[in-house]
Design a protein around this motif. Structure first.
Motif, PDB file in Angstrom:
ATOM      1  N   LYS A 121     -29.862 -57.533 -13.649  1.00 26.61           N
ATOM      2  CA  LYS A 121     -30.077 -56.290 -14.410  1.00 26.61           C
ATOM      3  C   LYS A 121     -30.240 -55.075 -13.496  1.00 26.61           C
ATOM      4  O   LYS A 121     -31.189 -54.301 -13.609  1.00 26.61           O
ATOM      5  N   VAL A 122     -29.303 -54.935 -12.567  1.00 27.72           N
ATOM      6  CA  VAL A 122     -29.279 -53.748 -11.706  1.00 27.72           C
ATOM      7  C   VAL A 122     -27.876 -53.144 -11.723  1.00 27.72           C
ATOM      8  O   VAL A 122     -26.895 -53.848 -11.987  1.00 27.72           O
ATOM      9  N   SER A 123     -27.820 -51.828 -11.425  1.00 23.78           N
ATOM     10  CA  SER A 123     -26.514 -51.169 -11.313  1.00 23.78           C
ATOM     11  C   SER A 123     -26.059 -51.241  -9.856  1.00 23.78           C
ATOM     12  O   SER A 123     -26.830 -51.630  -8.977  1.00 23.78           O
ATOM     13  N   GLY A 124     -24.819 -50.838  -9.611  1.00 26.70           N
ATOM     14  CA  GLY A 124     -24.302 -50.821  -8.247  1.00 26.70           C
ATOM     15  C   GLY A 124     -25.139 -49.932  -7.331  1.00 26.70           C
ATOM     16  O   GLY A 124     -25.405 -50.292  -6.191  1.00 26.70           O
ATOM     17  N   GLU A 125     -25.587 -48.789  -7.849  1.00 29.81           N
ATOM     18  CA  GLU A 125     -26.366 -47.862  -7.011  1.00 29.81           C
ATOM     19  C   GLU A 125     -27.746 -48.425  -6.670  1.00 29.81           C
ATOM     20  O   GLU A 125     -28.412 -47.937  -5.775  1.00 29.81           O
ATOM     21  N   GLU A 126     -28.159 -49.422  -7.437  1.00 29.56           N
ATOM     22  CA  GLU A 126     -29.497 -49.982  -7.195  1.00 29.56           C
ATOM     23  C   GLU A 126     -29.466 -51.234  -6.319  1.00 29.56           C
ATOM     24  O   GLU A 126     -30.467 -51.913  -6.164  1.00 29.56           O
ATOM     25  N   ALA A 127     -28.283 -51.517  -5.759  1.00 33.30           N
ATOM     26  CA  ALA A 127     -28.177 -52.744  -4.965  1.00 33.30           C
ATOM     27  C   ALA A 127     -27.423 -52.494  -3.668  1.00 33.30           C
ATOM     28  O   ALA A 127     -26.634 -51.562  -3.558  1.00 33.30           O
ATOM     29  N   VAL A 128     -27.685 -53.335  -2.671  1.00 33.49           N
ATOM     30  CA  VAL A 128     -26.891 -53.309  -1.445  1.00 33.49           C
ATOM     31  C   VAL A 128     -26.282 -54.685  -1.230  1.00 33.49           C
ATOM     32  O   VAL A 128     -26.861 -55.705  -1.597  1.00 33.49           O
ATOM     33  N   MET A 129     -25.104 -54.687  -0.642  1.00 28.47           N
ATOM     34  CA  MET A 129     -24.421 -55.939  -0.309  1.00 28.47           C
ATOM     35  C   MET A 129     -24.468 -56.111   1.209  1.00 28.47           C
ATOM     36  O   MET A 129     -24.119 -55.190   1.943  1.00 28.47           O
ATOM     37  N   VAL A 130     -24.888 -57.279   1.652  1.00 28.26           N
ATOM     38  CA  VAL A 130     -25.013 -57.558   3.089  1.00 28.26           C
ATOM     39  C   VAL A 130     -24.121 -58.740   3.457  1.00 28.26           C
ATOM     40  O   VAL A 130     -24.222 -59.812   2.849  1.00 28.26           O
TER      41      VAL A 130
END
Ligand code: MG
Length: 227
Positions: free
Chosen positions: A167-176
């Protein structure tokens, strides 16, 4: 941009999504052996390499399946099963000697203490990851291997599925991740993307592909997200 401004960009981050192989763990999958065996199987089914447009093995298998299906669906199913048996075989062998990178568990714990949600995604099979990281579910909120999605990263479906679950948007997440695929996948769904140098990709290659940050190793993300 200085360090503080960069950190400020990550103010809204609520979730960190990690790749597995090369990012949280060392597996040393023998990709050239895998590729050789898959192409030999394709030739056995009458498919020449020059017919194939796709670049990565999972997509190549799908493409070969489509080609075969037009001629003989049963052949196609047969090929698909055998190809995936080969992948599974090579991946499980690598998993036997695989291990988590030092600091992985501590870093995941620290992020959760900061209130971050954690996702782990991989093109690897579920069984191989569990062999290396049996208690993976104690350290993350969602784990999505290729067995749980139809289209794997860099296809956006893989991360979109994780975003829905968390339940997060793209702006609220980082991909590592340690591969350019990870950066492409993250950027493709509006995430900030972080490249790590524990795989084969260099800092320059990451920057050229649009990585927002490049870190020596995934555990360093704890400092980047310090509040
Ligand atoms: Mg990787």
């Amino acid at each position: 941009m200085d360090g503080l401004e960069k950190r400020d960009q990550l103010r809204r981050v609520k979730a960190v999504i990690f790749d597995f192989d090369g990012t949280l763990a060392v597996l040393n999958i023998d990709f050239s052996l895998m590729r050789e065996r898959i192409f030999a199987l394709m030739r056995h089914y009458g498919i020449q390499e020059k017919l194939i447009q796709e670049k990565y093995l999972l997509e190549i298998i799908d493409e070969a399946y489509q080609i075969l299906w037009k001629g003989n669906p049963l052949n196609a199913e047969d090929f698909y099963q055998k190809a995936h048996d080969i992948l599974h075989d090579v991946e499980m062998k690598a998993a036997e000697n695989g291990s988590l990178l030092p600091g992985t568990e501590t870093a995941l714990q620290k992020l959760r203490e900061k209130g971050m949600k954690i996702g782990i995604i991989t093109r690897n099979c579920e069984e191989a990851v569990r062999k290396v990281f049996p208690d993976i579910h104690d350290f993350c909120d969602v784990f999505v291997s290729r067995n749980s999605v139809k289209n794997v990263k860099p296809h956006p479906d893989h991360l979109t599925y994780v975003m829905d679950l968390l339940k997060v948007s793209g702006e609220e997440a980082v991909m590592v991740g340690d591969h350019l695929i990870d950066v492409q996948a993250g950027k493709g769904v509006g995430m900030k993307a972080i490249g790590v140098l524990t795989g084969r990709i260099t800092k320059e290659e990451f920057e050229k592909t649009g990585a927002d940050y490049v870190l020596r190793e995934a555990a360093e993300i704890c400092n980047l997200l310090k509040k």
